[in-house]
Design an enzyme around this catalytic site. Structure first.
Site, PDB file in Angstrom:
ATOM      1  N   ASP A   1       0.781 -48.280 -62.911  1.00  0.00           N
ATOM      2  CA  ASP A   1       0.674 -49.249 -61.815  1.00  0.00           C
ATOM      3  C   ASP A   1       1.858 -49.190 -60.860  1.00  0.00           C
ATOM      4  O   ASP A   1       2.921 -48.675 -61.182  1.00  0.00           O
ATOM      5  CB  ASP A   1       0.618 -50.670 -62.389  1.00  0.00           C
ATOM      6  CG  ASP A   1       1.965 -51.102 -62.981  1.00  0.00           C
ATOM      7  OD1 ASP A   1       2.489 -50.380 -63.852  1.00  0.00           O
ATOM      8  OD2 ASP A   1       2.503 -52.137 -62.542  1.00  0.00           O
TER       9      ASP A   1
ATOM     10  N   ASP B   1       1.847 -43.712 -72.218  1.00  0.00           N
ATOM     11  CA  ASP B   1       1.360 -43.168 -70.944  1.00  0.00           C
ATOM     12  C   ASP B   1       2.397 -42.246 -70.317  1.00  0.00           C
ATOM     13  O   ASP B   1       2.077 -41.183 -69.822  1.00  0.00           O
ATOM     14  CB  ASP B   1       0.983 -44.312 -69.978  1.00  0.00           C
ATOM     15  CG  ASP B   1       2.066 -45.382 -69.882  1.00  0.00           C
ATOM     16  OD1 ASP B   1       2.973 -45.412 -70.729  1.00  0.00           O
ATOM     17  OD2 ASP B   1       1.996 -46.199 -68.951  1.00  0.00           O
TER      18      ASP B   1
ATOM     19  N   LYS C   1       0.648 -52.171 -70.809  1.00  0.00           N
ATOM     20  CA  LYS C   1      -0.744 -51.987 -70.500  1.00  0.00           C
ATOM     21  C   LYS C   1      -1.055 -50.567 -70.027  1.00  0.00           C
ATOM     22  O   LYS C   1      -2.203 -50.178 -69.950  1.00  0.00           O
ATOM     23  CB  LYS C   1      -1.143 -52.955 -69.361  1.00  0.00           C
ATOM     24  CG  LYS C   1      -1.051 -54.413 -69.714  1.00  0.00           C
ATOM     25  CD  LYS C   1      -1.425 -55.246 -68.454  1.00  0.00           C
ATOM     26  CE  LYS C   1      -0.186 -55.925 -67.956  1.00  0.00           C
ATOM     27  NZ  LYS C   1      -0.372 -56.807 -66.831  1.00  0.00           N
ATOM     28  N   GLY C   2      -0.003 -49.845 -69.669  1.00  0.00           N
ATOM     29  CA  GLY C   2      -0.196 -48.534 -69.040  1.00  0.00           C
ATOM     30  C   GLY C   2      -1.032 -47.562 -69.849  1.00  0.00           C
ATOM     31  O   GLY C   2      -1.681 -46.674 -69.307  1.00  0.00           O
TER      32      GLY C   2
ATOM     33  N   ASP D   1       9.896 -41.419 -69.351  1.00  0.00           N
ATOM     34  CA  ASP D   1      10.860 -40.899 -68.373  1.00  0.00           C
ATOM     35  C   ASP D   1      12.288 -41.005 -68.900  1.00  0.00           C
ATOM     36  O   ASP D   1      12.808 -40.040 -69.411  1.00  0.00           O
ATOM     37  CB  ASP D   1      10.660 -41.435 -66.950  1.00  0.00           C
ATOM     38  CG  ASP D   1      10.662 -42.941 -66.814  1.00  0.00           C
ATOM     39  OD1 ASP D   1      11.227 -43.623 -67.665  1.00  0.00           O
ATOM     40  OD2 ASP D   1      10.119 -43.424 -65.810  1.00  0.00           O
TER      41      ASP D   1
ATOM     42  N   LYS E   1       8.365 -37.083 -67.749  1.00  0.00           N
ATOM     43  CA  LYS E   1       9.273 -36.741 -66.642  1.00  0.00           C
ATOM     44  C   LYS E   1      10.616 -36.393 -67.265  1.00  0.00           C
ATOM     45  O   LYS E   1      11.468 -37.265 -67.463  1.00  0.00           O
ATOM     46  CB  LYS E   1       9.430 -37.930 -65.702  1.00  0.00           C
ATOM     47  CG  LYS E   1       8.248 -38.197 -64.815  1.00  0.00           C
ATOM     48  CD  LYS E   1       8.633 -39.280 -63.811  1.00  0.00           C
ATOM     49  CE  LYS E   1       7.437 -39.902 -63.171  1.00  0.00           C
ATOM     50  NZ  LYS E   1       7.784 -41.173 -62.492  1.00  0.00           N
TER      51      LYS E   1
ATOM     52  N   PHE F   1       7.123 -40.937 -58.232  1.00  0.00           N
ATOM     53  CA  PHE F   1       6.432 -42.132 -58.710  1.00  0.00           C
ATOM     54  C   PHE F   1       4.923 -41.963 -58.514  1.00  0.00           C
ATOM     55  O   PHE F   1       4.453 -41.699 -57.415  1.00  0.00           O
ATOM     56  CB  PHE F   1       6.928 -43.371 -57.968  1.00  0.00           C
ATOM     57  CG  PHE F   1       6.434 -44.637 -58.599  1.00  0.00           C
ATOM     58  CD1 PHE F   1       7.082 -45.172 -59.704  1.00  0.00           C
ATOM     59  CD2 PHE F   1       5.302 -45.276 -58.109  1.00  0.00           C
ATOM     60  CE1 PHE F   1       6.612 -46.333 -60.311  1.00  0.00           C
ATOM     61  CE2 PHE F   1       4.821 -46.433 -58.716  1.00  0.00           C
ATOM     62  CZ  PHE F   1       5.481 -46.956 -59.817  1.00  0.00           C
TER      63      PHE F   1
ATOM     64  N   ARG G   1      -3.904 -49.357 -61.366  1.00  0.00           N
ATOM     65  CA  ARG G   1      -4.146 -48.877 -62.727  1.00  0.00           C
ATOM     66  C   ARG G   1      -5.562 -48.310 -62.851  1.00  0.00           C
ATOM     67  O   ARG G   1      -5.803 -47.396 -63.623  1.00  0.00           O
ATOM     68  CB  ARG G   1      -4.017 -50.027 -63.740  1.00  0.00           C
ATOM     69  CG  ARG G   1      -2.610 -50.533 -63.959  1.00  0.00           C
ATOM     70  CD  ARG G   1      -2.592 -51.460 -65.171  1.00  0.00           C
ATOM     71  NE  ARG G   1      -1.423 -52.323 -65.217  1.00  0.00           N
ATOM     72  CZ  ARG G   1      -0.243 -51.964 -65.714  1.00  0.00           C
ATOM     73  NH1 ARG G   1      -0.072 -50.765 -66.215  1.00  0.00           N
ATOM     74  NH2 ARG G   1       0.775 -52.797 -65.725  1.00  0.00           N
TER      75      ARG G   1
HETATM   76  P1  IMP Z   1      11.204 -45.404 -69.871  1.00  0.00           P
HETATM   77  O1  IMP Z   1      10.902 -44.051 -70.477  1.00  0.00           O
HETATM   78  O2  IMP Z   1      11.832 -46.353 -70.828  1.00  0.00           O
HETATM   79  O3  IMP Z   1      12.020 -45.273 -68.614  1.00  0.00           O
HETATM   80  O4  IMP Z   1       9.854 -46.134 -69.467  1.00  0.00           O
HETATM   81  C1  IMP Z   1       8.755 -45.465 -69.026  1.00  0.00           C
HETATM   82  C2  IMP Z   1       7.815 -46.498 -68.450  1.00  0.00           C
HETATM   83  O5  IMP Z   1       8.103 -46.701 -67.064  1.00  0.00           O
HETATM   84  C3  IMP Z   1       6.381 -46.040 -68.494  1.00  0.00           C
HETATM   85  O6  IMP Z   1       5.745 -46.439 -69.685  1.00  0.00           O
HETATM   86  C4  IMP Z   1       5.785 -46.688 -67.271  1.00  0.00           C
HETATM   87  O7  IMP Z   1       5.346 -47.994 -67.583  1.00  0.00           O
HETATM   88  C5  IMP Z   1       6.939 -46.781 -66.306  1.00  0.00           C
HETATM   89  N1  IMP Z   1       6.881 -45.652 -65.359  1.00  0.00           N
HETATM   90  C6  IMP Z   1       7.676 -44.557 -65.362  1.00  0.00           C
HETATM   91  N2  IMP Z   1       7.370 -43.723 -64.373  1.00  0.00           N
HETATM   92  C7  IMP Z   1       6.317 -44.284 -63.717  1.00  0.00           C
HETATM   93  C8  IMP Z   1       5.522 -43.878 -62.579  1.00  0.00           C
HETATM   94  O8  IMP Z   1       5.691 -42.810 -61.969  1.00  0.00           O
HETATM   95  N3  IMP Z   1       4.532 -44.733 -62.212  1.00  0.00           N
HETATM   96  C9  IMP Z   1       4.296 -45.920 -62.850  1.00  0.00           C
HETATM   97  N4  IMP Z   1       5.005 -46.327 -63.916  1.00  0.00           N
HETATM   98  C10 IMP Z   1       6.017 -45.516 -64.347  1.00  0.00           C
HETATM   99 MG    MG Z   2       4.373 -47.805 -70.661  1.00  0.00          MG
END
Ligand code: IMP
Ligand code: MG
Length: 193
Positions: free
Chosen positions: A169, A110, A53-54, A113, A141, A162, A175
């Site tokens: 969220d 969105d 949903k982000g 990371d 990130k 964060f 959100r």
């Molecule tokens: P990854 O790249 O697979 O680790 O996933 C990234 C997801 O983690 C993003 O789409 C967000 O939903 C969540 N996420 C990562 N960093 C943050 C943050 O600082 N705040 C809120 N959600 C985050």
């Molecule tokens: Mg996401």
């Protein structure tokens, strides 16, 4: 009261320690990304694919900043345990409604990371043989990256902190903040609320 937040958001004031990006900063960058995509995909009939949903506010604003015809579709994923997540396991709980074979796909995120979720989804979409597949993320990130993922359009590079707001969220809350901010430490100590 922090004047940058505006009086409408007083219910959140106790929770936010710092505003990282204002509504105006986000909107300006989203508009630039929209212009760039409009130029790059002129006469290509692109489809924006977002992960719920982000991404909801970003894709809503980005698609309106795009001045060429564009389609929008969504996927939804559910993460397993942290351990499973670390291995890059992602469960698809909602697939696209549109076939993307031969289409120009812009994958809209969105936040990237670790890159694990994105990597999994890109591989899944690539198997459907789109004409092109590029990534547009609002936030990046880099410090947390575990797997190399190609990012063509990027809104902001952020440090490893964060953040919440503009779709992001903490336990499904915040959100709806129109800006991006950091939560005060005491919020993370609350068990349920
Ligand atoms: P990854 O790249 O697979 O680790 O996933 C990234 C997801 O983690 C993003 O789409 C967000 O939903 C969540 N996420 C990562 N960093 C943050 C943050 O600082 N705040 C809120 N959600 C985050
Ligand atoms: Mg996401």
């Amino acid at each position: 009261m922090n004047p940058k937040m505006g009086s409408d958001y007083h219910l959140f004031l106790d929770d936010i320690s710092e505003i990282i990006l204002t509504t105006e900063q986000i909107q300006a960058r989203v508009n630039e990304l929209g212009e760039q995509i409009s130029r790059d995909y002129y006469q290509k009939d692109p489809i924006l694919v977002g992960v719920l949903k982000g991404v909801m506010f970003f894709i809503a604003d980005l698609s309106r900043a795009i001045t060429i015809p564009v389609e929008v579709d969504f996927m939804a994923v559910s993460s397993y345990s942290q351990e499973a997540r670390d291995k890059g396991l992602v469960r698809l709980v909602k697939d696209l409604e549109t076939p993307i074979t031969g289409r120009h796909v812009v994958f809209v995120e969105d936040m990237v990371d670790t890159g694990l979720t994105l990597n999994y989804l890109l591989r899944t979409l690539q198997m459907r043989q789109p004409a092109t597949l590029n990534v547009c993320t609002l936030f990046n990130k880099q410090k947390l990256r575990l797997v190399d993922v190609p990012i063509k359009y990027k809104g902001f590079d952020l440090p490893d902190r964060f953040i919440v707001g503009y779709g992001l969220d903490y336990r499904e809350r915040y959100r709806n903040l129109p800006f991006v901010g950091m939560l005060k430490p005491h919020i993370f100590q609350k068990k349920n609320s």
